[in-house]
Design an enzyme around this catalytic site. Structure first.
Site, short mmCIF file in Angstrom:
data_model
loop_
_atom_site.label_atom_id
_atom_site.label_comp_id
_atom_site.label_asym_id
_atom_site.label_seq_id
_atom_site.Cartn_x
_atom_site.Cartn_y
_atom_site.Cartn_z
N GLU A 186 43.92 49.92 35.39
CA GLU A 186 44.63 48.91 34.59
C GLU A 186 44.52 49.18 33.10
O GLU A 186 45.50 49.05 32.36
CB GLU A 186 44.12 47.50 34.92
CG GLU A 186 44.61 46.95 36.26
CD GLU A 186 43.75 47.41 37.43
OE1 GLU A 186 42.75 48.13 37.21
OE2 GLU A 186 44.07 47.03 38.58
N HIS A 227 39.16 37.09 42.53
CA HIS A 227 40.61 37.24 42.64
C HIS A 227 41.38 35.95 42.37
O HIS A 227 42.53 35.82 42.75
CB HIS A 227 40.99 37.75 44.04
CG HIS A 227 40.71 39.22 44.24
ND1 HIS A 227 39.48 39.76 44.04
CD2 HIS A 227 41.51 40.23 44.63
CE1 HIS A 227 39.53 41.06 44.31
NE2 HIS A 227 40.75 41.37 44.66
#
Lengths: 324, 391
Positions: A60, A129
């Site tokens: 990322e 998450h």
């Protein structure tokens, strides 16, 4: 007017913008050949090819930073984060570089990047998450934050975000991806910074963004049926820029405010709005401002407990009744 | 003269013979990776042979200008109190920026870290706009909004000036990505220090650059100290550029004390980027005489005065190049003195200019944050974007 899913609305927005501007490129993990971890980019690779829809490795910081660099030279990258929870490994890029590069260059650089993906809890996946970072992203000058609640808004806001010359971070919701709303076939965009009154009312205002808007609409229905109370639901749609005028106007009418968000309470979006209301609508408030947020702990895994941790309609109704 | 002392000095720091063995081993395993011995000039045509005397003098002049600028900024910081914050000086490393930037073509771009003054002057930014930025003044390259670590000149394809170690390395890949995306034949020179090689963002960038064939040249300016921590205490494995092999990238270690070496290696890597769209890592051995920043304890803490002095005496890139130019009869001692004097005068003028320049008005704190708010915002967007009630 056809009814399509939130997912399809996003997909249509991406396809239309890829079609419209050859500088738009979609980059992210599993966005191309896999068709998207949540199928938001389904079919785009087949239609637009390798150059326009690009599978990134799990890096990322690398690929978002790369997108920022490319945007400085006029590419308009739309970067998918499989979850906004993964933004934290790329935080230097997302906060330092994207937000500050224009400023540090004395206004000589633009950074027209979009970073999008789901930012929600409620999916039984535990703390790592389930983050909702709209509050602290919006704390950073130079960034814009959008949290669409419906398919109509998702499409219109996404198209605007891609055309925007500043970094715009779009926070979606996996629990909304499969839900349907009416979306016109003809092209439209929705400007950032314009709230939407999702339901008109006169007795109390429920202020929300993202999926909390849907929760608030359900709460408004219950209040009307069980208490005969007419609640107004204000959907912020974008957090920064923020449509302060719409919020204040509603409170001037109803004199009562409940702020609903799926984020944790401390320094949340609700805190900003409560500050706004005490400053700009002090004389119009007939009761303390109520805030309904996620229960203030890391997101819990156990499904029944997580369902309680995230605000549901009953908690919103209870908060409203406390100040009516 | 330099080359003789070079191997000795490098052995002190780096145990060179070990590298040669390691690279030789990998030669047998991987055919796709170019393996170059440390400290030897790149193979291929000598890019320096075609330099005219005037071009050589200009390279020398730019190096001297950087040094005089840095010396003047140090004076402004320590003696005059005109510069605040951090000040990372480029003194000792001038050959790296000047040599590499001198090879830039029209679609080549530059991005670097926080020790960015040398690159700024090398790409043609003026001493005045750079010094004024250090002073935080409105006439600075970023109007006083960036500071020492954040110089920018996109009109000269210079994209900063980045303060977080390694944070610019994905951006460098992105500039290269954009060149490729737009079908332009160019490359991006992305500089980093030896401390940045241990940042994750750098490794993610290397993987992307090699995986996607991006025309980027990562230039590690190895001055051997990441702040106060020596390479030996911070980085496993050596040379640092050899990590390229894990990403199937070309790499080379270069003696940066001579600008010809820098140019020769950069020429190969930049052509590889432009013509084959392949990335490279160059590790250029260099040295900084001053601390990590001006506030650093330097020789009182983590290295000896003798070590610094040895570099100054034997490997100073300006002295080394001067000797070459004298031998080549391209430069005389009088020329060198004149260049130094002019550079010193220019640096002093830039300090005067900076000192006489105003700060931005307070209202300007809120400009340059968003493109939108700088550009007729009412017609484009709505809503509030700045949130102070008292400003």
């Amino acid at each position: 007017m056809p009814s399509i899913t939130y997912r399809k609305a996003l997909n249509d927005a991406l396809a239309e913008e890829l079609e419209r501007d050859e500088n738009v490129v979609i980059i992210g993990e599993e966005v191309a050949e896999y068709n998207g971890a949540y199928k938001v980019t389904e079919g785009l690779h087949a239609r637009f090819g390798d150059k326009r829809v690009v599978d990134a490795p799990i890096s990322e910081a690398g690929f978002i930073g790369m997108g920022i660099g490319a945007s400085m030279l006029g590419v308009r990258p739309v970067m998918e984060l499989m979850f906004w929870s993964f933004a934290y490994v790329a935080f230097d890029q997302i906060i330092n570089n994207a937000a500050s590069v224009r400023y540090m260059a004395g206004g000589t650089i633009n950074c027209p990047i979009v970073i999008r993906g789901p930012a929600n809890g409620g999916t039984n996946v535990g703390a790592t998450h389930s983050h909702t970072p709209e509050n602290f992203i919006a704390n950073t000058p130079g960034l814009k934050v959008v949290c669409p609640a419906t398919a109509y808004d998702a499409k219109g806001l996404m198209k605007t975000a891609i055309r925007d010359n500043d970094p715009v971070y779009v926070m979606e919701n996996t629990l909304l991806y499969g839900q349907k709303w009416e979306v016109p076939e003809e092209e439209y965009t929705i400007p950032l910074g314009v709230a939407d009154i999702k339901k008109e009312g006169s007795d109390i205002t429920l202020i929300a963004h993202g999926r909390a808007v849907i929760t608030s609409l359900e709460a408004a229905r219950i209040l009307e049926e069980e208490d005969g109370i007419k609640a107004e639901v204000v959907d912020l749609r974008s957090i920064r820029p923020l449509d302060e005028a719409a919020i204040v106007k509603s409170i001037q009418k109803t004199n009562r405010a409940v702020i609903v968000e799926e984020n944790k309470p401390f320094c949340g979006v609700g805190a900003q709005i409560a500050s706004l209301l005490q400053y700009q609508a002090f004389d119009y408030l007939d009761a303390p401002i109520e805030r309904v947020s996620a229960i203030d702990a890391p997101q819990i895994y156990a499904k029944p407990l997580e369902d309680f941790q995230i605000p549901d309609a009953s908690r919103v109704v209870a908060a409203a009744r406390r100040i009516l | 003269m330099t080359y003789r002392s070079f191997s000795f000095v490098l052995n002190v720091f780096l145990n060179l013979s070990a590298y040669t063995v390691t690279t030789a081993k990998s030669t047998n395993k991987k055919k796709t990776v170019a393996r170059k011995k440390t400290g030897k000039a790149s193979s291929g045509p000598d890019i320096n042979a075609s330099l005219s005397p005037e071009e050589k003098r200009e390279l020398y002049r730019t190096m001297v200008r950087i040094r005089r600028f840095e010396e003047r900024s140090l004076k402004s910081y320590t003696q005059e109190g005109k510069i605040g914050g951090f000040l990372h000086l480029y003194i000792g490393q001038e050959s790296v920026a000047v040599g590499s930037v001198s090879l830039m073509e029209e679609n080549d771009h530059v991005i670097t870290a926080y020790r960015d003054h040398g690159h700024a002057l090398a790409v043609g930014m003026t001493m005045k706009e750079c010094m004024a930025e250090l002073y935080g003044r409105a006439t600075g390259c970023s109007k006083g909004k960036g500071g020492s670590m954040h110089f920018f000149a996109p009109d000269k394809r210079y994209w900063g000036g980045h303060g977080i170690v390694g944070g610019q390395t994905p951006l460098g890949a992105g500039l290269a990505y954009a060149l490729k995306y737009k079908g332009l034949k160019g490359c991006c020179l992305c500089y980093l220090g030896d401390g940045a090689v241990n940042q994750g963002a750098y490794h993610e960038s290397l993987n992307l650059a090699a995986l996607w064939n991006l025309p980027v040249v990562y230039i590690i300016e190895n001055n051997h100290y990441s702040m106060g921590t020596s390479q030996k205490r911070s980085s496993a494995g050596a040379p640092l550029a050899k990590r390229a092999e894990g990403y199937d990238m070309d790499w080379e270690v270069v003696d940066g004390s001579h600008i010809y070496n820098v140019r020769k290696a950069c020429d190969v890597a930049m052509k590889r980027a432009r013509e084959e769209s392949r990335p490279s890592i160059l590790e250029i051995q260099t040295y900084r005489y001053r601390g990590h920043s001006v506030a650093d304890a330097n020789d009182k803490k983590y290295r000896t005065k003798e070590e610094i002095q040895k570099y100054m005496n034997e490997r100073d890139p300006i002295n080394v190049f001067k000797q070459t130019l004298l031998e080549e009869k391209v430069l005389t001692e009088e020329d060198a003195d004149q260049i130094s004097k002019e550079a010193r005068d220019e640096a002093n003028e830039s300090a005067d200019f900076a000192n006489e320049s105003p700060y931005l008005d307070k209202e300007e704190i809120l400009t340059d944050v968003y493109w939108e708010s700088d550009n007729d915002r009412d017609e484009i967007q709505k809503g509030r974007i700045f949130f102070n009630d008292d400003f």
